[in-house]
Design an enzyme around this catalytic site. Structure first.
Site, mmCIF file in Angstrom:
data_model
loop_
_atom_site.group_PDB
_atom_site.id
_atom_site.type_symbol
_atom_site.label_atom_id
_atom_site.label_comp_id
_atom_site.label_asym_id
_atom_site.label_seq_id
_atom_site.Cartn_x
_atom_site.Cartn_y
_atom_site.Cartn_z
ATOM 1 N N SER A 32 20.984 -13.173 25.828
ATOM 2 C CA SER A 32 20.469 -12.130 24.949
ATOM 3 C C SER A 32 21.385 -10.917 25.094
ATOM 4 C CB SER A 32 19.048 -11.735 25.358
ATOM 5 O OG SER A 32 18.191 -12.851 25.245
ATOM 6 N N HIS A 36 7.344 -16.741 20.051
ATOM 7 C CA HIS A 36 6.994 -15.600 20.906
ATOM 8 C C HIS A 36 7.130 -15.969 22.387
ATOM 9 C CE1 HIS A 36 4.534 -13.799 17.388
ATOM 10 N NE2 HIS A 36 5.819 -13.593 17.262
ATOM 11 N N HIS A 59 10.931 -5.678 14.253
ATOM 12 C CA HIS A 59 11.756 -6.602 13.467
ATOM 13 C C HIS A 59 11.354 -6.683 12.016
ATOM 14 C CE1 HIS A 59 12.800 -9.418 17.023
ATOM 15 N NE2 HIS A 59 13.581 -8.378 16.939
ATOM 16 N N VAL A 61 7.662 -14.370 26.797
ATOM 17 C CA VAL A 61 7.983 -13.389 27.835
ATOM 18 C C VAL A 61 9.103 -14.030 28.643
ATOM 19 C CG1 VAL A 61 7.174 -12.165 29.881
ATOM 20 C CG2 VAL A 61 5.617 -12.491 27.951
ATOM 21 N N GLU A 62 10.194 -13.316 28.810
ATOM 22 C CA GLU A 62 11.361 -13.910 29.477
ATOM 23 C C GLU A 62 11.839 -13.022 30.622
ATOM 24 O OE1 GLU A 62 14.631 -15.494 26.960
ATOM 25 O OE2 GLU A 62 15.913 -14.137 28.097
ATOM 26 N N ALA A 70 18.995 -14.720 17.053
ATOM 27 C CA ALA A 70 19.990 -15.772 16.872
ATOM 28 C C ALA A 70 19.925 -16.365 15.458
ATOM 29 C CB ALA A 70 19.771 -16.857 17.908
ATOM 30 N N HIS A 97 18.739 -9.246 14.293
ATOM 31 C CA HIS A 97 17.558 -9.208 15.165
ATOM 32 C C HIS A 97 17.481 -10.346 16.161
ATOM 33 C CE1 HIS A 97 15.706 -12.531 13.084
ATOM 34 N NE2 HIS A 97 14.512 -12.327 13.573
#
Lengths: 140, 485
Positions: B389, B208, B333, B210-211, B410, B408
Site C-alpha cells: 500500500s 473491507h 473514496h 483492517v490491515e 489498486a 484510490h
C-alpha cells in the site's frame, strides 16, 4: 438436464444475473429465487415465515430493481431469506407478492455472496420469444 | 462491443489519454494510465462510462478517470467529474452506494521487531474478536435509539468522540474534520435508518478490511517526517464505509432522481447516471442526505479505530501512550463535495464527484490539517492484501488538473467469478502465509474473491499518478496481517 435457474453476468467489480420466465409473474419469481441463491443455496432455505408486499414502478426495469431491493432490505433488517415466491405483476407497472422463507442461520446456510445494492446499470426486463428475460447488476 | 470503436482516443503523453468529444458528450474524457494499463482498460466498458459521464449537463473540465479505473455501474470506478453549481448536476450514482467508503491509516510507536510472526496471527485473531465483520454482523452493545442515530448522522466522528471513542487529535486528522457540516439527518429515510441502526461499528464484507502492516520504504524523508512515518514502523489500515445506511440513501435517491431527470429534461445514456440540478430541491436534499450517510461512515471508522486501539492495548499489555496508535489521516473514496477550484483562470464553485477516487489537496490549502499544511494532504492508497500500500501527498499538479484528485486503490482486473475460479484447489490463506502475511476472512469465499491477482498491481497505479504529478509518493507499506470482512 434441468436448465439452471439463472445465468451469471461477469462484471469486473460486481456481479449480475439473467433469468427468463414464460410470464412476467414467473420472471419475477425466478429473479427473486436467483437473488436468494446468490447469497446462500436456495434449497437450504425453509419456507417457514411469510411476508407480503406490494410495489409500484415507472417501468418494468425499475419494478425489477425495486423488487430485488425490497428482498435485500428484508434480509438486512430482519435477516430473512426467501425460497418460495408467489408474484402477480400488474395491473399496470405494479406487483404484489407473498414470500416464504426463514432467517439466516450461519450454522446451516453456507454464505456465498454479500450484496450491497441492486443497481439500475443495464437493468432490463424485455420480451423474448415465448416469454420474458430480465437482467440486473448488483453492487457487492 | 463495437461501441468502443466509436470512441476516438488520442495519446496525450506517457500517462494521459484523451477521449475526444463526440456525439452527446459535452466535453472530452481524460484517462490517466500507462500504455500497458491502457491496453487492458480499452478492452473494458469503462471507457464508455467515462464518455457517458461527459454527457451530463454542466460538466466543467474533462470527465476524468484515474489509473485504477474499472467498469462500475453508471460512473466508472476511479471516476472524477466536476459540475457547475448553476448549470450542473449532482448524481447519486456518481457517488456510489457505499457513500464515504474510505480508508484511515493509523501509525504506532511499535516497530516490526516487536511483532514476531506468531504474534501477528494472535493479534489478527484478537482484532477479529473485537470488531464485528461479515454478513449480518452487528454490535450488540451499541443499540442506538432513533434520536441517537440522528446525532451520529449529524456529528459523524464527533459523535463517536462524545461517547468516549477517540481523542480530539483524531478529528483534526480526518477529511472535513470527520463531520460533514451540511448533513441533514431529516433527509434520510426511515428505511435507511433501519438498515443502519444495527450496523454502526461493523466492518462489513467484500473488500473491507483492517490491515496491520509496516512501513517498508520511505521515498520522501521530509514529508514522511511531518506525517510521523519511519521505516519498520507498525501501521494499521481501516477500510469501510456507511454500510446499509449509505446503500439505502443511494437507492432512495436514485429512485427519486430518475423522476427528476425526466422533470428537468436531462437525457441519460444510462439510468444509473440519473441526477438533478445541484441547486434543485431534489439535488439539495440528496447532498444533505449524502452528508448524513458520510457522517455515519466517519463515525464507523472512528469506532473501529477505538476497538483497534483496545485490541492492541490488551494484546501487548502496553499503555495507549507507549503504543502511540494515532490517526495519520482518513480519506473519503465515494463522495461529492462542493469545493472552490481555479479553472481557466477564475475561481469556480463546483460539485466535485469522486467515485473510487481520493481528494489530494496541495500544501497551503485551508482544508489540509494545520499539522500537514506545509507539505500537503496525506493520500492513502491501499493495495491488495498480498502486495503493498502507499502513502502519497497532494500536489499543485492535482489542483491544476484534477480538481485536487487522485487514484484510490489498486482497481480490480478479475471479476469475482473469475477470481473464484482461479482460486479453485488453492488455499489463498496458505499462499499468503508463505509470504509472511497472515490473513483471516469472515468466509473462505471472501479471501478467494479478494486474492491479490484479482487486482492491478497498486505500484503501477501509484507510479502513474506520481509521474503525472497529481500526487507524490511518500512511503510504501507492506501488509503483515489482514482481517477481511
Amino acid at each position: 438436464m434441468e436448465t439452471p435457474l439463472y445465468e451469471w453476468i461477469d462484471h469486473t467489480a460486481d456481479v449480475g444475473f439473467r433469468v427468463t420466465g414464460k410470464t412476467l409473474d414467473e420472471l419475477f419469481q425466478r429473479a427473486g429465487a436467483a437473488f436468494t441463491d446468490l447469497m446462500v443455496d436456495l434449497s437450504d432455505v425453509n419456507p417457514v415465515e411469510e411476508r407480503s408486499l406490494r410495489l409500484e414502478g415507472d417501468s418494468l426495469d425499475e419494478l425489477l430493481v425495486a423488487w430485488l431491493s425490497e428482498l435485500l432490505y428484508l434480509f438486512e433488517t430482519e435477516g430473512l431469506l426467501f425460497s418460495k415466491f408467489r408474484v402477480t405483476v400488474g395491473p399496470g407497472v405494479s406487483l404484489k407478492a407473498t414470500l416464504r422463507g426463514e432467517r439466516l442461520d450461519p450454522e446451516r446456510h453456507r454464505w456465498k455472496l454479500a450484496v450491497k445494492a441492486v443497481t439500475y446499470h443495464q437493468a432490463e426486463v424485455a420480451p423474448i420469444n415465448g416469454g420474458w428475460r430480465a437482467q440486473v447488476i448488483l453492487d457487492i | 462491443m463495437e461501441r468502443k470503436n466509436v470512441i476516438d482516443i488520442e495519446r496525450v503523453d506517457a500517462y494521459r489519454w484523451r477521449l475526444k468529444r463526440h456525439g452527446a458528450m459535452r466535453t472530452d474524457g481524460l484517462v490517466f494510465a500507462s500504455a500497458g494499463m491502457f491496453e487492458s482498460i480499452r478492452k473494458e466498458e469503462s471507457l464508455q462510462q467515462v464518455a457517458n459521464v461527459a454527457c451530463l449537463p454542466g460538466i466543467v473540465g474533462p470527465s476524468m478517470a484515474m489509473p485504477d479505473i474499472h467498469w462500475g455501474y453508471g460512473f466508472p470506478i476511479g471516476g472524477v467529474a466536476a459540475f457547475d453549481m448553476d448549470e450542473g448536476i449532482v448524481s447519486p450514482g456518481g457517488v456510489g452506494y457505499d457513500i464515504n467508503c474510505g480508508v484511515r491509516l493509523m501509525t504506532s510507536r511499535l516497530s516490526r521487531s516487536e511483532l514476531g510472526d506468531e504474534r501477528i496471527k494472535d493479534l489478527v485473531n484478537t482484532l477479529f474478536q473485537n470488531i464485528p465483520s461479515g454478513v449480518g454482523s452487528s454490535r450488540k452493545d451499541l443499540k442506538l435509539s432513533p434520536a441517537e442515530l440522528k446525532k451520529v448522522l449529524r456529528d459523524g466522528a464527533g459523535w463517536a468522540l462524545s461517547q468516549g471513542f477517540g481523542t480530539p487529535a483524531d478529528l483534526e486528522r480526518i477529511e472535513e474534520g470527520g463531520t460533514i457540516p451540511w448533513a441533514d439527518p431529516e433527509k434520510v429515510s426511515e428505511k435507511a435508518l433501519e438498515r443502519g441502526r444495527s450496523q454502526l461499528g461493523t466492518l462489513g464484507s467484500g473488500n473491507h478490511f483492517v490491515e496491520v502492516g509496516m512501513v517498508e520504504e520511505i521515498f520522501d524523508t521530509e514529508v514522511a517526517r511531518v506525517f510521523g512515518l519511519f521505516e519498520g514502523q507498525v501501521t494499521v489500515f481501516v477500510h469501510t464505509g456507511s454500510r446499509g445506511l449509505g446503500h439505502q440513501v443511494c437507492d432512495d435517491f436514485i429512485r427519486l432522481l430518475l423522476k427528476s431527470t425526466k422533470k428537468y429534461g436531462i437525457e441519460l445514456p444510462d439510468k444509473q447516471l440519473c441526477c438533478a440540478p445541484v441547486e434543485s430541491a431534489e439535488g439539495r436534499d440528496y447532498i444533505a442526505a449524502m452528508g448524513a450517510a458520510a457522517n455515519f461512515a466517519f463515525a464507523n471508522r472512528q469506532l473501529i479505530t477505538h476497538w483497534v486501539r483496545e485490541s492492541f492495548e490488551s494484546f501487548f499489555g502496553l499503555s495507549a501512550e507507549r503504543l502511540g496508535l494515532s490517526v495519520l489521516y482518513d480519506v473519503c473514496h465515494n463522495m461529492a463535495k462542493i469545493e472552490t477550484h481555479r479553472f481557466e483562470g477564475r475561481e469556480r464553485k463546483l460539485c466535485v464527484h469522486r467515485k473510487g477516487a481520493t481528494r489530494a489537496f496541495a500544501a497551503g490549502l485551508p482544508q489540509v490539517p494545520e499539522i500537514y499544511r506545509q507539505v500537503g494532504q496525506p493520500v492513502l492508497i491501499p493495495g491488495d492484501m498480498g502486495r503493498c500500500s502507499y502513502v502519497l501527498v497532494g500536489t499543485p499538479g492535482a489542483m491544476e488538473e484534477t480538481f485536487g484528485s487522485t487514484c484510490h486503490g489498486a482497481g480490480r482486473v478479475l471479476s469475482r467469478h473469475q477470481a473464484l475460479k482461479a482460486a479453485q484447489g488453492r488455499s489463498i490463506a496458505r499462499e499468503l502465509e508463505s509470504h509472511g502475511i497472515y490473513v483471516r476472512g469472515a468466509t473462505r469465499a471472501t479471501l478467494d474473491e479478494e486474492m491479490p491477482e484479482a487486482y492491478k498491481d497498486v505500484s503501477d497505479v501509484v507510479e502513474v499518478v506520481h509521474q503525472a504529478g497529481i500526487s507524490r509518493k511518500v512511503a510504501r507499506l507492506k501488509p503483515l496481517g489482514v482481517m477481511k470482512g
